[in-house]
Design an enzyme around this catalytic site. Sequence first.
Site, short mmCIF file in Angstrom:
data_model
loop_
_atom_site.label_atom_id
_atom_site.label_comp_id
_atom_site.label_asym_id
_atom_site.label_seq_id
_atom_site.Cartn_x
_atom_site.Cartn_y
_atom_site.Cartn_z
N SER A 1 23.85 -11.03 17.51
CA SER A 1 22.56 -11.62 17.88
C SER A 1 21.71 -10.57 18.55
CB SER A 1 22.79 -12.78 18.85
OG SER A 1 21.57 -13.15 19.46
N TYR B 1 26.57 -16.49 26.80
CA TYR B 1 26.28 -16.23 25.39
C TYR B 1 25.97 -14.76 25.16
CZ TYR B 1 23.82 -16.47 20.90
OH TYR B 1 23.42 -16.28 19.62
#
Length: 699
Positions: A576, A589
């Site tokens: 990501s 995350y």
Amino acid sequence: MLDHRQPTRLANLWDASRTAGMSEPERLLYRSNLLGSDKRITNYGGGNTSAKVIQPDPLTGDEVEVLWVKGSGGDVGTIRMDGFATLYMDKLKALKALYRGVAHEDEMVAYLPHCTFDLNPRAASIDTPLHAYVPKPHVDHMHPDAIIAIAASADSKALTEKIFGSEIGWLPWKRPGYELGLWLEKFCMENPQARGVVLESHGLFTWGETAERCYETTIEIINRAIAWFEDSAAGPAFGGEKTKALPADRRRAVAARLMPVIRGLISGEERKIGHFDDSDTVLEFIDSNALEVLAPMGTSCPDHFLRTKIRPLMVDFDPATPDIDAAVTGLAESITAYRKDYEAYYERCKRPDSPAMRDPNAVVYLVPGVGMITFARDKATARISAEFYVNAINVMRGASSVSTYRGLPEQEAFDIEYWLLEEAKLQRMPRPKALAGKIALVTGGAGGIGMATARRLAADGACVVLADIDKTALAAANAELCEAFGKDVVRSVDLDVTSEEAVLAAFTDTAAEYGGLDILVSNAGISSAAPIDETELSLWNRNLGILATGYFLVSRQAFRLLKTQNTGGAIVFIASKNGLAASPNASAYCTAKAAEIHLARCLALEGAEFGIRVNTVNPDAVLRGSKIWTGEWREQRAAAYNMAPDELEEHYRKRSMLKLSVLPQDVAEAVYFFASDMAAKSTGNIVNVDAGNAQAFTR
Ligand SMILES: [Zn+2]
């Protein structure tokens, strides 16, 4: 007994109410599909059907006789109207004046296009003269296991006479072609009472005055052969059982160990895809006393050995004292020996104008107590090769139960295998796609990016295994991809990437289904948001568990499999933008994503010496089709930006440098690049697919 596992007799499926209003070509199509629907009547792609039809010539309007005959390629079971070639019968008959004798029979093939009726583009097959010269309106040519069992027996002529009397004749082995067409014509002229003929080492011809009569005769004759074998076979099939098969789960586990090793040893310029079959028919044969005698004799029928090679490779494995490590170690030697044998066969039999030797590796691998493994250039071919070897087993079972089974003489087999006309067919095959022969496992395969990636890889020829924890979504994704690319190239496995056991099982499944692995796309993901002081340990662990540990577990297993196979590989991580750029209120995350990115770099370093490339794709804000972007996370993000959830995509678009939304297929293109040979010289790299985000620029 010939085959005690299915209802033994063929049913007459002709439905006169359906054929009543049909034209003659439509009845031919109906008959062909009926016959091809049962593999006991004819093997895949084998056999053909024809009808001689009176119809007006498109140019003159005169009534002419036209041969409708299954064209080159395809299968009678699935043929449609455009699968038939149409030829003028008077022109086919006129070809006799051009025939210079059996030494020149191959040149007759070039005349067939000159006989085309109505500009039909479907090419006429090599079997066309066989149908043209049988002086009957309707002709079936089938390859039924029960008839080939007679045709492949040492005393096949006497057996044919014993079973069928003068109703069915017999012709000695002759390669299909123009000369065999003339033989059939002569036979029919001299035997007007005959309803068909058995061709030695080959199959059956039957005929009739109407389409229905022809069909009935074909079914009746095959049924009579089946019944005769049932009554005549003495003693257990294949001389009885020699060894006991392993239990089903052990068989599959052994196959999964052997297949990647075999695949590595036989994949030269062309990657191969594997298929594993441990059906009762296969086990009965490979565990029998007759295996060692029958298997080396080779398959008898040209259709069989064109797909299976003449002989299978016998893997050295004793299920009574199973030593899988020894079997794995022994593979290199037995595969080398097989190749040497094949080269010697080529040298012994080649002719001055023979095509160059083809791949000398075995197609069929028999593992006593375990099953049959086949390898071919794609999954469908590997599966069909296995089906053909099952046909061959049925033939050997029948022939050896009543007589002595006999393979085709070596030179005849070679002449078929290296027939120039076969070579021409191979040369006409389309170039394989870029990922043909490659196997990809995609975790999170049922989600937006996972599906788009699987689609992209399958579109370029890869076999794809979808792995996902969401069973419902997985079933839907599997169905959708099967619909788009065919059942052969798609598999799915239920996978929780945080479970070591489940990861092992998923890779075992992949190896047993396709033979190994070339591409791992580690994509399974979650997301979460919370300020650090409100981040529960369970939330932290969940992110690390799926995104860091999960990626570790699947990569570790991929490394083990790829190193066993020893043909390199590509691993692509879907990380990501947040793995590079910090984001508020998402520390668990972001940290887990950063761990992924660094894991990829470490693995790139370790994988290089084995040709294993590891790269990372960083998407950002891919909302469509994403399971991450549903529910809580979407609401949390929207709340963080003070907007409604359905305004998010537009928000992210405007935030990007390029002012574009990022879609799953955009990410899939980047994955494709890293997975394919286009990126053969890239490892340890990162590509951002985020429509531009300065914060995520790598440095
Ligand atoms: Zn045939």
